[in-house]
Design an enzyme around this catalytic site. Sequence first.
Site, PDB file in Angstrom:
ATOM      1  N   ASP A 137      16.301 -95.962  57.016  1.00 46.89           N
ATOM      2  CA  ASP A 137      16.624 -94.546  56.979  1.00 46.89           C
ATOM      3  C   ASP A 137      15.301 -93.800  56.808  1.00 46.89           C
ATOM      4  O   ASP A 137      14.438 -94.236  56.036  1.00 46.89           O
ATOM      5  CB  ASP A 137      17.511 -94.214  55.776  1.00 46.89           C
ATOM      6  N   HIS A 143      15.114-103.480  57.455  1.00 52.20           N
ATOM      7  CA  HIS A 143      15.835-104.515  58.179  1.00 52.20           C
ATOM      8  C   HIS A 143      15.136-104.804  59.509  1.00 52.20           C
ATOM      9  O   HIS A 143      14.321-104.012  59.980  1.00 52.20           O
ATOM     10  CB  HIS A 143      17.276-104.058  58.457  1.00 52.20           C
ATOM     11  N   SER A 192       8.311 -94.471  51.240  1.00 57.25           N
ATOM     12  CA  SER A 192       7.010 -94.722  51.842  1.00 57.25           C
ATOM     13  C   SER A 192       7.099 -94.538  53.345  1.00 57.25           C
ATOM     14  O   SER A 192       7.836 -93.691  53.831  1.00 57.25           O
ATOM     15  CB  SER A 192       6.501 -96.114  51.492  1.00 57.25           C
TER      16      SER A 192
END
Length: 264
Positions: free
Chosen positions: A77, A130, A233
């Site tokens: 995200d 992921h 980050s």
Amino acid sequence: MNKDNLFSQIFGKVAKLNFFKPLQELINSFYVKLFKIDMSEFKPASEYKNLNELFTRELLKPREFDEADEIFISPVDGTCLSFGTTKELEAFSIKGMNYGVKELLGQGELDGEFDFANIYLSPKDYHHYHAPCDITIKKAVYIPGKLYSVAVKWLGKIDSLYTKNERVALLCEMKNSKKLWLVFVGALNVGKMKFCFDERIQTNAMANFTQIYEYENLHIKKGERLGNFELGSTIVILSEKDAIEYNLFENKELKFAETIGIIK
């Protein structure tokens, strides 16, 4: 150690403290409201024992994604700050602010040009990362550095910021044998970057030398979890030129599992 690294270490330790439950619930609720976090896919904020648990919250159920081999999904995200093709091995974090790919990867020998995409994770985002497609991880390179903020206003102030910060670069191979790099860039207040396939990779740990980890037969399926940031980050995606056709635009809000490109 510079003051940003020290502050991030202290912040990381404080975030793991379990306060008196009513106080912790207030802290969690304040954090959710402050950053306008959508908790609909997660446990209620009151159920997390400390801020670190809230930062690293896991999805209650897996997200669905297009399983076709050619579909490239967002690994996180976040917000796409920039994307494009390098020129003379230079990419840009935001318009007008370049960084060198060799410096980013800690690698002196690179040929050709690369496509890149920079995705910024803010404090409100889901912090796990992921695999964006089926990959074979060949190597992980830990590169020590500073922990400057990677928010947009800082990217405009510090030249080549991504190459100055602590980072971990994964060299991967896609099913079509093309190379893919996933670069996880540390930032202010990021307690650690964790990788579930190798606990030896320790970040924000006062290391002052590059560390290289090599793998054999380390295959990760699309959508499988690679690890997580503790707070927010940036991830830089690099691939051989024309290996991926992106469907992105600057400042596009992304969700892990959504289609962002086609593998050619």
